[in-house]
Each structure stands twice: as structure tokens, then as C-alpha cells.
Enzyme design. Structure first.
Site, PDB file in Angstrom:
ATOM      1  N   HIS A 102      41.972  40.802  54.908  1.00 30.28           N
ATOM      2  CA  HIS A 102      42.358  39.306  55.575  1.00 30.28           C
ATOM      3  C   HIS A 102      43.039  39.855  56.912  1.00 30.28           C
ATOM      4  O   HIS A 102      43.894  40.593  56.725  1.00 30.28           O
ATOM      5  CB  HIS A 102      43.201  38.634  54.734  1.00 30.28           C
ATOM      6  N   GLU A 268      32.059  37.265  42.541  1.00 29.00           N
ATOM      7  CA  GLU A 268      33.304  37.885  41.852  1.00 29.00           C
ATOM      8  C   GLU A 268      33.191  37.474  40.288  1.00 29.00           C
ATOM      9  O   GLU A 268      33.183  36.185  40.139  1.00 29.00           O
ATOM     10  CB  GLU A 268      34.486  37.167  42.545  1.00 29.00           C
ATOM     11  N   HIS A 271      35.727  34.874  38.958  1.00 28.85           N
ATOM     12  CA  HIS A 271      35.106  33.609  39.452  1.00 28.85           C
ATOM     13  C   HIS A 271      34.048  33.193  38.501  1.00 28.85           C
ATOM     14  O   HIS A 271      33.859  31.886  38.165  1.00 28.85           O
ATOM     15  CB  HIS A 271      34.648  33.700  40.911  1.00 28.85           C
ATOM     16  N   ASP A 296      32.373  41.179  44.354  1.00 29.73           N
ATOM     17  CA  ASP A 296      33.762  41.584  44.090  1.00 29.73           C
ATOM     18  C   ASP A 296      34.085  42.097  42.824  1.00 29.73           C
ATOM     19  O   ASP A 296      34.157  41.314  41.724  1.00 29.73           O
ATOM     20  CB  ASP A 296      34.650  40.338  44.315  1.00 29.73           C
ATOM     21  N   ASP A 307      42.675  33.157  37.357  1.00 27.85           N
ATOM     22  CA  ASP A 307      42.107  34.373  38.000  1.00 27.85           C
ATOM     23  C   ASP A 307      43.123  35.508  37.620  1.00 27.85           C
ATOM     24  O   ASP A 307      44.193  35.517  38.295  1.00 27.85           O
ATOM     25  CB  ASP A 307      42.163  34.067  39.515  1.00 27.85           C
ATOM     26  N   ASP A 309      41.895  38.947  37.800  1.00 32.78           N
ATOM     27  CA  ASP A 309      41.685  39.962  39.104  1.00 32.78           C
ATOM     28  C   ASP A 309      41.830  41.143  38.392  1.00 32.78           C
ATOM     29  O   ASP A 309      42.516  42.266  39.233  1.00 32.78           O
ATOM     30  CB  ASP A 309      42.401  39.805  40.188  1.00 32.78           C
ATOM     31  N   ASP A 339      38.356  43.466  44.432  1.00 31.57           N
ATOM     32  CA  ASP A 339      39.154  42.590  44.604  1.00 31.57           C
ATOM     33  C   ASP A 339      39.924  42.444  43.190  1.00 31.57           C
ATOM     34  O   ASP A 339      39.980  41.589  42.484  1.00 31.57           O
ATOM     35  CB  ASP A 339      38.462  41.270  44.875  1.00 31.57           C
TER      36      ASP A 339
END
Lengths: 436, 436, 436, 436
Positions: A102, A268, A271, A296, A307, A309, A339
Site C-alpha cells: 500500500h 482472499e 474473506h 490472497d 478476519d 489473516d 496477505d
């Protein structure tokens, strides 16, 4: 900061499944050919700068836990550059060629947009140099969710000034991605959604989002950036309901606004499960809509509603993910972006390596399992045979759209009660598991 | 069976909120005008034949509990006719004009499709007579999920014979609906989905579903049936994953296959929440996609992961539902179908009436609350003002698709850090609740 | 019915992991010794009569799909006996020694309780004969949920007559279990819960449940039945909320009413996940409360909110289950009951075998993985070392309840900021996965 | 900082339901008597210092959004004191007498525990002065989750140094609570749980937790603190699985370790729903276990899987909450603590007032509804009658534990098939809704 960032850590090597060394690959052998392609070309692994270098370990109830030795506690430009050097040492030791970022996690915000852009320029220039000839971004993106200005959304903010600011930020992030040789550009709309419909004009917000993405497409073409634009679906968190809820919702949006040929999806896994689907489902939905662009690579906790991750460690899930990837003929120019973040309680520098190795090995093991399934052939066979009644004259007519209700009624009466065989789901699961 | 089916039950009257009589309406006053329309024209309530007359109270762990006095324990044609007479007495006593049915719940299956069709014809002829001039179906549909032949799907079955059989059944059900003056025809794909992707060719199945719906559209036109065709989204149950998961998924399917102008959606509140959305979200999603056609008026249990199809009793939910309906200008030619069932433990005949009255009153109360909100005006005002920065020159340009990234960047730099006001969510909730 | 029920199916043999024969064991080798015990003694597999012989394939939206050749469509006593013979042929061909049953699934209901009991006696006598010397029930139980009389509960029904009826039924089922040499007796309170608290006196109902279980304990002792009494937790379905929600809830109930020493728990994996816990969590909770008595070996679908009772095929889950079993020193006199059913669409007789083999192999593979983990030792080591700061003088004092707040405060001030090492979760997951 | 903190905000008054003034009570009239008690004595509302004065609006994806004018951006002692003054102005303007706090949210951490304690002493002394004679804490507690030292738990940390530190912190927080006249002391074990069982010795951790709570009980007695000790159940977040999962789990723990008479529970509505129960269920479970001590008055979002800590605005939920409170004869010495936070996007100072007013009015409206239900009497009547078959000779015997299985079997045979009436759930819901 002089010298190595990870002094005790060697370049990670493939040592095979008998190795007990946590700092080695047991399943991922980059140059090994599987199903006609090198493993590295199937996988296209990418390190996510934000989780690996900006993940602090903070959570809604706890403050930061990571004390990486190279951090000096500031958010300065100098610190940003040092961190970028750590990033490339990490990437090289891990043996991958791709990274993702990012804008705001690689360079600090300043007082004005102009100065912020200058910060970004400096760090991007350094990254360009450090990349060398082999490394480049899998994708870049703009962070349109952390800053309070985006609390009501970026492209879907109720404030026109925020919309403009977001546009400026995406413009710059896209330029940076292009400059660094990035192959894709991602939109994750963390704040593009609502907290309550009672104060929201959803239709107007969606229209704004479409206008925003159209402008992004135009700008991409203008600057000659040929990378794929990717939408990343997520159902919720931070908002109660995000507009890119899942693959099908995103596809509907793209079709409605005539953008379906300009975007693909970045699926992802975590997600996917938050939206009530298996990861495999979302991948297949993206694939058959012609939209599978990137993955992801993470996973969630099946008992947890947010989430997490996590790095993938489930072999069964990894095998299903790789089934979709192989059917898709690979992901390029997309790939697997990690991710995924360390648990808050994992505070050793080596944990960063262990986690990535574990995630890479899990997916590599998935690919090896898919190869076994394909060689064995019995699963593919079983599925093909299930539908063979459509490989007949009448089936072909139906599939060609030439079978009307009157003709079908006549057939139904002629044939009598149809025979319906077992779906053999337990057998299918036995075959699948045997390959793990 | 001679005489009345519900001898102790009078025609249900509006008695106002002070009444303690469970067999009266406290909020629903059919002829009263609210927001420029009679309540009955806003609501268009419909009795669902299957739940009310075929619901047995069985569940996955328990056998039937309902012992309605008019049932003789058979599934005969005679019983079907008697039940139909009970249905119309019920409808009249409740004071509604609409009903809904599946082909197989009004008439019994026979040995062959031809004979089954004959059974259906006989019952439909009786229903036509009993309807008189005032009553007609809100919609009809074909039951493509109960019979074992449909275990792998109907339009998406792996067996071509089942596809043909389903086509024949829909053809006939559409004819019956048309004959009875039905205003809509519904597709609920209870078995159109999968139990595991491992044995499923999802792409081929979705293609088959599209072909099937295309043929339905063609047949509708051929017979001159002008009713709306409705898709009813549901995420899962009975299958692990249904193809019509939610409104957006259904819209994507319809757009992909060029069917978007031929169908609308029948949104069911309980299905909405099972898919992770509020009912209000699904209604609004359907509405802004131009697809809000009908509502299956029920609700689920927020702590339960399956379809409970309860009659609505939550005022807050009902008010949000009616907000969408009012914004949509009503639902006609759709309406509110009571796809809701008595609890297994509710075994008195009067419970059938109490449940419907409760559901009707709840939605009527919702409508009255919406009227209060609109009169008060402060909620609408607040939302309008939230977006007023887009009612400017630059906002108008953006909305017209004439604001490119370069222009927006210039504006962003010129404007500096945008001001972002409070979303006032707690105030909005206070205003909303005050109207309840 | 003459001759074999499963004519094409041989006795299932262990053929090792290279076998492609679906009708063979690849991992389960009954006589092989693992961790000091024969596999069969670790596993103690049991066939669940109800799923395997009474499972029809019906679901809330679909009718029966199974057409087993030995079924004649009746619920007669003769059919019950024939079915029992099929059961024992199945058990023998599968190579197990244990089975489980509900009273009402092995023998039909009659007009009166006396006659129903007679039916049961006849079938039980036959079962006794067919069992021979090697086979006996892992457990028996009474079916207190299917019949409409139990719609408000059995021991917790609002009707005293139902309470009495349930007592009579448990009395008889316990006698039958005892007669057949059963090693345990199970209580699953499918209807012991509520649909809404608004019409429920939860406190009174729980008191009734306690009285009922006390009477069961007394009767067990009176007839000299030494089997373990087991409570089977489940959070919900069919009721909205069951009283035996999970292991901890059941333990609290048993402690509150002084029954903690008289009962153990039968943990079902699918029930565990429906209550928001992993199966491993529920097993460990039962174990450390001294209550782990039996396991209902099934699994659910992670994306589905109801009880799917699938046969286990996930290796990772199976390995965690076996970790608990090994720590518990095995389950005897409990075991693994296959409370698992074929999918509705699995309609071949051989599917019954394939499903059981798959479930058995999965757990056997789990056991082999646990053996690998134990041999390797690194996981155990890591956990032991995590807590070693408590193996000190002050740690020992704390654990002995001899460290008061004043002493601890003094220590805290003396020690300064404590050092907190990494939890190494990703490493732990890597080690765990390596053993799969 | 001179003068008022909330200059535009008057003391909030009761203005009745016709008022449109957001800064007034429409339902909460402190001095009005309802069901024999003043509203203020039923409600005992308390302001939660942390959410109201330390809530920053940060979330896992976003930074702080609140810019309260009195904040200077530091975490200094001076700032802590100024904030405390703002707190008491807020409390007085809102018209409540109670507040709640964590040690670390009212005073800053320093280098050493000694200095941190001194900071706390200073702020507590100020608070004591500002409290005056009317205001005092509903409860105090120690913040054992934010600091990285607690990442593996406090009482259940794997590090003995952390256990000691936590003990020192609780000791001090309990002293502060006692000094300020607090009526209760709360334990919320946000980090007392696990992230994975694979690296956790759950049994040893639970033993440590018991030792810790025993020491807390001993210290409470030693210093003469007569306040109630409260455990606050929460299923998960931040950990994957917390040890105090729900009311029943907490009760089991307290019973197992002989602590059941020393603690009560602080039920939080949002925690209830995260654990799969309705708030009403958790309150009733606590109540009938004799453990209902306090309520954290908030609510969650039914479609969201994390703790949103919203102010209650649902009338139906509030009415059920108040049903339990009234049955419990009130909550004193406990009360309603507003463990609720503004949405991230609510950034006006007045939003703090609006949110509290809305939450207070909602519960007050709930109390008024309960009064209506009690006056009407039909709901109570219906429930009483449901169980009247137990108010008979045989029912009384059963409830006295004097009905053995043989006697019950005789009765069952004598009585024949029991009659089972309708549960009237829809009627119950109609009655309930009529009172809203």
C-alpha cells in the site's frame, strides 16, 4: 542500521519432507516441474509489505507486541527506507521475486498531499533500486481505509472532497506501481460500504464507486499501465457491510456498470469464509465468471467471526485452492500474495520466516496433491461421467438452447420416471483424502 | 366434510390497538388510507398454501404434530379438494384476496406425469371455482425439490431426464397459474446448487439453469402469460450452497446470461439473514438493481442457522421492510406472501389465524411507522444533507462521469485536508426508534 | 429375505495406503499395535443403527431417497427383525464389535406402551442371539424426540404425563441395554430445551431434568447395570436452545444438582462446532473435567448452520481428536460411535460401506499421526517449556494456593517488567502439519 | 482547561415521548415510580469511563477519529486529571450517580509499577473529591489485556512473572475501588484463553486462574471490601477462545473450584450473542444459577461476528432484559453499566450524550413495557398454566424427588397416551409485541 537485518537466518532451501529444520522448505521446490510448469511459476509467491513489515501485533484490545530490532519507534522517512531494505533482504532470503504494498505503508503521511507524494517518491525510488532486475511488485494499491478522512468511505464517501482525495491517491499509487514494474493494481474497499442503511444512500454511493473505477480505467490507459486491475471482495469488517461482499456481488457490480472486461478479482480465502462461502467456492465463482486474477493466500479460523489473516496450514484447503489454480491454467500475471500476519503472540524475528515457509509449503503440498489427483484420474472421471447424459442428442440440444418446454415435456412423458444414480460423495471424499 | 372448517372462528376484523382479542387486527385496517394508498394495496397479503395447509410440524428429528380435523390421513385427490375448500374459507375469514401454491402441494402425485397432470387439472378447476371474482393467486410455482428425482437438482441435475421432467412440470405449473389468473410465477431453486464442489461441474450446471430459464421465458410469451417471473434467492438448505445465494448473486447470473430484463426477485427475509445480510439490505439491493418484485414475509431466529420461516413479529424489522416497499412505490403486481409456518408445537387450529394476524399486524405497524417517519421528515433530511457536497458543480461532474483523475488531483491539492462530519448514527437510531 | 444382504461386498480388509480399492482399509489395521495398544482397542468403533439402517435420506425439503433392497416399505415387526439381521451382517463385514441403538429405531411403536415394549423385547431377543459372543452394544438409548408427545420435551415437558411416559421408556431401554451387554447408556435431550423463553419456566424444567436423571441413576443401580451414563451435549436443533448446550454447560448442570460423579459426556464433533467450539476444545473440556466418556464420530460442514452428521474425512481434525483420546488413555468403556449418515444423494448400498471405511480410516490415520507427533517429541517439549517458569519455587507456591496478593506484589516490584517470549504458534502448526 | 467541557449541553431532562429534542429523555424519568420502585433504582445506570473518555474510534483497519476538544494528544498525568473532570461533568449532566473504570484508563502507565501506582493514587484522589457525596463507582477493575505483557494471559499467562504482576495490579485496583466507595469489582479475562490448544496446557491455566481468584477473595476480605466480585463472560475476541465463554461455563468453573458463593456474573448482551445465546438467555441462566450481579448494557449487530458494543436501541431486546431484571428483584448492588461505544464515524461531542440518552431511554422503555405485561397478566398466566399438570399429587412427588422409574412406568401405563396441548408461541409473541 548496518549489515544484515536477519543475521541468523540463511537463505531458505528446499530440504524435502524428511527435514526437521523449520527454516527449510519441505514441499516447495521452486525449480521443480509439476504438471508441466515450474513450481515457482504456478505459485508466484509475493510478500505483503504491510503485514510483514508494518504489522505491530495490536488488536482491538491490545497494543503492539512486535519489537523488531530495526525499528526505531518513529514513522520517519529514514525509518521507511531502512524498513524497505529489510523487506528486500527478507524477500531474497525467502527466495521469492514478488512483493505487494500500500502507498501509505511504505512511506509516511506528511502535512500536505504534495509532501506525502514526495515521501512516496523517495521510497519508491529506493525500492526500484533495491528490486534489481529480478524482483518487482505483484501489485500495488492505495491505502484508503486507515486515515480518518476515509471513515465514511473513499470513492463512496458522502464528502466530495474525500472522493477527490482518494482519486489523487489512487492516481499516484498507480503511477508508483507502474514505475516499479508492478503487474497488477488492487482495489480493496475496506470503507466502501455502510454501518447502517438508515443514514446511507446506497444507490448514490454505488454510482460514485462506478464513476471512480471508470476514471481509474481511463487513467491506467492514459499512462500506458498494462497491469490487471483487481477488485478484492470482502463481506464486512471494518464496515458492517462492504459493497464488494463476495465474488458474485462484485461481478454483478462490474456487469451493471459495464466494467466487467476491465477488472478481475483478487480472492482472499479468509474473506471467502467470512462471507459464508468456502475459499474453493469463491475461486470457482471467480474462475467461471472469467475473473480469477489473484489470490490472497491466507485462511481464517472456522470458529471466529473476524478476519484473522492467518498463514494457510490446512492441506485439504490448500489442495482445493490449487485445484482451481490448475484449472485456471495458473494465475499469471496474478499470483499468491501472502496477505497473512503473524499471531500477536509470535514475536521472534524467525517467526516471520517460519510463517511464510509454512504458508508456502502448504500451498506447494496442495499443488503436489493436485498432481496426484490428476495422475490418478479417478476423480475427474467420476465427475465427467456424472454428466454424461448431457453428452447425448437431446443434451446437446438443451445446451445449445434449442430445447423448448413442449419438446421437453414430450420427452419426459416418453421416458417416464428418470433414473437418478448416487452422487458418490463419500467416495469422492475418500479419493480426495487419499491424495493428501 | 360438511359445513365450516373453522367453526369457532369469525371473519377477522380491525378492532384497533386497545383490543385484547387475539382474533382481531390491531394495526391492519385494510381500507384505511396511508401515504396515499389503501393498506390492502400496500400490503397485498397472500396465504401460502403449503405452510398453512400442508405443514405437518415434522422436523429433522420429529414426526408430524398437526392433526387438523379436516385431514383424513391420506394424500388422495378427494382430500386435496377438501383441503382446497378449507383454504378458501381460511382466506376469506382472514380477509385477503391472494394465495400462493406449489403444483404438488395442491394435488397428489400419481404413477405417471400424465395422471399427475390430470390430478392437478381437477384441483385447479375447483380452485378456479372457489376463487370467485375477488381472489386469485399472487403466484404459482412448481415443487422441484421434494421428490427424490430432484435430489441432484432440477434444471441443474446431472441427469438429462430430470431436466426434461422439470421442464414439463414448470410448463404445466405455469399454465395452471395463468389459468387461475396468477400475477407472478416463482422459481425457488432449492436443489439447484451443490453438496460438494468435488463432484460438481458448476459451470455446466449454471449453463443448464440459464437454458432452462430462457425456455421458461419463451413459453411464458407463447401462452400469453403476462405475469412477472421471479427468482427467489436462498443461500443454502437443503443444499450446502445454492446457486441463487442472494440478491446480488442472482442479479449477476441474470446479467451474465442476458436474462436481467425478464426476471425480478422474490426476497425472503429469512433467506436474507441466512446469507449474512439483513432483510433490509436484500430488499434495497433488489430495489436498486430494479429487481424488487415480491416479498416472502417471514423472519428467522437470530441465533439459529437454518430456515425457521417464522411469522414476522419484530416491529423494527417490519419498519425497515416497509421503508423499502414504500421507496419502491409498492410491490404490485407482487405482494407479501406469508411463507411462514407455525411452530411445530403450535397445534390448535386457531394458531393458524393468530400467526397470520400477528404477521399482518406487524407489517401494518411497520407501514404506520414509516408514515410517521416520513411525516416527521428528520430522517430523510439528515440523509439528504449527508450527501449535499455532491450537489455542487464538481459533484455533478463526478456523477456525470466527467471528472478524471488529473482534475480530481488538482482539486484535492487545492482543497487540502477534507472536513469529514459525524455520521450521526446514534441520532439516526434514536429518530428511527421514536417512530416505533 | 434369504441369504446375504450385501452380496457383492466382502469382509473389509486392511490393504495399506497403496490400495486403490474403496472397499478396503488403507489406514485402519485392527490388530496393529500403536502406542502400546491395538488399534481396535484405541478406536472401539461402533455402528449407529439409526443412521445406517433407519436413515431414509429425507430432509426438511425432501422425501426419502434410500431404497435399500431389504426394506419392504413397512414399519412392521417382521421388517424390524430383517433389518436387525442386515445390521449384524454389516457389522461383521465391516469388522467391528460394537453397535448403538435407540429403542424405537430397532422396534416399532404399537398402540400401547405394553405392546410397544413387547415389540422391543422380541427384537432385542433376536439381537441378543445375533450378537453371538463377540458383539455387544457400545450403548443404548431411548428415542425421546421423534414422537409428537415429546414436542415440549421429555423430562422437561410441561406435561406430567409425558414425564412419566419418558421415565417408563428410559427404564425399558436401560433394561434392554443391560440385557444385551451394553457398556454405556446415553441421554441426548433433543427436545429438552426451549423454542422461546417467553412461554418457558426454564428453572422448573431444569429441576425436572435433574429429578429425572437422579431416578435414572437409582434405577441403574437397582438393576445392577454397571455401564456408564452419558449426557450428549448439543446446542440446538431441533429446539432453538437445548439445555445440554455444550460440555461446560452440561458439567455445570451436573455439578449444580450433585450428579457430577454419576455421568460422563458423549462428545459429538458436529455438536461441538454448532456450539461455536472446535471438536478438540469440547473433548479437552470434557477430559479436564473428568467427563470424557465417549465420542460421536462425525463432523459438520464449516459453512452450514445445522447438524449434517457427516462421516469424518478431515485428517487434521481427526489428529486433534486422537490427541485427546490418547491423553485420556483411550475411551473404554466408551468408544467411537459413528453417529454419521450418508448424504441424501448417496443411494448405493456400497456407499454405506465406503462411508464407514472412510470414517474409520480417517480416525486411524489421526492415531498414526499422533504416534508420529509423540515419537518426534518436539510439540510436547515446546508446550512443557512454555510453562517452565511455574516449575520454580514461586510457581509451586502459586499452584499450591500459598501465594497471596501481598507476596505477589512484592515479587512483581522486585522483578520489574516480566519478559514474555513468543508463543511460536506458526512453528507449532508447522510441526503439527508435518505429522499429517 | 477552564470552564465547562460541554458548554452547549444542558443537564438532560425528562420531556416525555412527544419531545423532539434529542437532548432529552423521552422514556427515562428517574424519580417516577414503576412496579414499586423509582426508575433510577431499577436502572442504576453507570457511565463507562473507557468507552466514553478513552474511546478513540480506532479499529483494526483505521486510526483514531475522535478529536475531543479537551484532549491534548498526550497520555500525561495532567491530561488524565483533566479527563476525569470532564467525566464528572458528563455524569452530572446526564443525571446519573455511578461510573465504572479500569485502572489504566484513568491513569497513565509509568516506568515502574511503583510509579504507575502513584499516578493512579493521584487520579483516584481527584476522583474521590469530584465524586462528592452522591456519585461513586458501580465497579472498578484492572486492565489486564492491553499491555503486551499480558499477551499470553494474566492469571493464565505461561509466565509466572506476569501472574505476579497481574496480582499486584488487581490488588491495587481493588484498593482504589474500595477507597472510592465502589460497590462491585469486575474480572474480565480478555486474554485468559487460548489462540490454539496445540501450544496450551488448558488444565494448568485453569488451575492458575482458580488460584488467582481465590487470592482475590482472600484479599477482598482482608481489606474489608464488601463489594460483589463479578466475572464477565465472553466467548472470544481478542483470543480465539476465552475461558469464561458464557454464563454456564463460568458457573461450571466457579463450582469446580469451590468459588460459586464468592462471585456473581456481569452479563454483557453483546457477549451473549457472540456466544450463540440471546441476551435474555444469558441473563436467565445467570439468574437461575443465583449469579445475576450486573449487566453491561450494550448490544451487537446480528450480522457481525465481533464485539461492536453498541448502545441498545432495540425495544424488544430491552423488554426481555428488563423481564429478567424485574424477576431478579433488581440488580443492586449491581446495575447497568454502559459498556458501549460511539460508532467510529460519530465524532461530535453531542453524540456522546445522544448515545447515552438513547441507551437509557431504550431500557426505560423496556421497563415500562414489562410493567404493561405484568399489569395485563395474560403472559404470566399462560406460562403458569402450561405447567399446571405438575401442581398435582404426582407432579409434587416428582419435584420432591420421590417418583422412581417403577412408579412412573405404572402411571404411564395407567394413563395411556398423554395429551399434549399447543405451546401457543405465536400467541405469546403477539401478547409480547402488544406491550411494546
Amino acid at each position: 542500521w548496518e549489515g544484515e537485518f536477519f543475521p541468523g537466518i540463511p537463505t531458505i532451501k528446499y530440504e524435502g519432507t524428511t527435514s526437521k529444520n523449520p527454516l527449510s522448505f519441505k514441499w516447495y521446490n521452486a525449480q521443480e516441474e509439476i504438471l508441466g510448469k515450474k513450481m515457482k511459476d504456478w505459485m508466484r509467491f509475493s510478500v505483503a509489505f504491510w503485514h510483514t513489515f508494518r504489522g505491530s501485533g495490536a488488536d482491538p484490545f491490545g497494543s503492539a507486541t512486535k519489537n523488531w530490532p530495526w525499528e526505531d519507534g518513529t514513522n520517519s522517512l529514514a525509518m521507511a527506507k531502512r524498513r524497505m531494505r529489510a523487506n528486500f533482504e527478507f524477500i531474497k532470503k525467502l527466495g521469492v521475486d514478488l512483493w505487494c504494498f500500500h502507498d501509505r505503508d511504505i512511506a509516511p503521511d506528511a502535512e500536505t498531499l504534495e509532501e506525502t507524494n514526495k515521501n512516496l517518491d523517495e521510497v519508491v525510488a529506493l525500492a526500484k533500486k533495491l528490486q534489481g532486475t529480478k524482483i518487482h511488485p505483484l501489485w500495488g494499491t492505495a491505502q484508503l481505509f486507515l486515515h480518518p478522512r476515509y471513515m465514511h468511505g473513499a470513492a463512496t464517501s458522502s464528502e466530495v472532497g474525500v472522493y477527490a482525495y482518494a482519486a489523487a491517491q489512487v492516481k499516484k499509487a498507480m503511477e508508483a506501481t507502474h514505475y516499479l514494474g508492478g503487474e497488477n493494481y488492487v482495489f480493496w474497499g475496506g470503507r466502501e460500504g455502510y454501518q447502517t442503511l438508515l443514514n446511507t444512500d446506497m444507490e448514490r454511493e454505488l454510482d460514485h464507486m462506478a464513476r471512480f473505477l471508470e476514471a481509474a480505467v481511463a487513467y491506467k490507459k492514459k499512462i500506458g499501465f498494462n497491469g490487471t486491475l483487481l477488485i478484492e471482495p470482502k463481506p464486512q469488517e471494518p464496515t458492517k457491510h462492504q459493497y464488494d461482499w463476495d465474488a458474485a456481488t462484485s461481478a454483478n457490480f462490474l456487469r451493471k456498470y459495464g466494467l466487467i472486461d476491465e477488472f478481475k478479482l483478487n480472492i482472499e480465502c479468509n474473506h471467502a469464509t467470512l462471507s459464508g462461502h468456502s475459499c474453493h467456492h469463491e475461486l470457482e465463482t471467480a474462475r467461471i465468471n472469467g475473473l480469477l486474477g489473484n489470490i490472497d493466500a491466507n485462511t481464517g479460523d472456522p470458529q471466529v467471526g473476524w478476519d484473522t489473516d492467518q498463514f494457510l496450514s490446512d492441506i485439504s484447503e490448500a489442495t482445493m485452492v490449487m485445484l482451481s489454480v490448475v484449472r485456471n491454467g495458473g494465475l499469471a500475471p496474478g499470483g499468491f500474495n501472502f496477505d497473512a500476519k503473524l499471531r500477536r503472540e509470535s514475536t521472534d524475528v524467525e517467526d516471520l520466516f517460519i510463517a511464510h515457509i509454512s504458508g508456502m509449503d502448504t500451498l506447494a503440498r496442495g499443488l503436489r496433491n493436485v498432481a496426484k489427483l490428476i495422475e490418478d484420474g479417478s476423480l475427474t472421471d467420476l465427475v465427467r461421467k456424472r454428466y454424461q447424459s448431457f453428452d447425448t442428442e437431446i443434451g446437446t440440444k438443451i445446451e445449445a438452447g434449442k430445447a423448448d418446454f413442449e419438446m421437453l415435456e414430450k420427452k419426459a412423458m416418453e421416458w417416464g420416471e428418470p433414473k437418478v444414480p448416487s452422487a458418490k460423495q463419500e467416495l469422492v471424499e475418500m479419493i480426495f483424502q487419499s491424495a493428501l
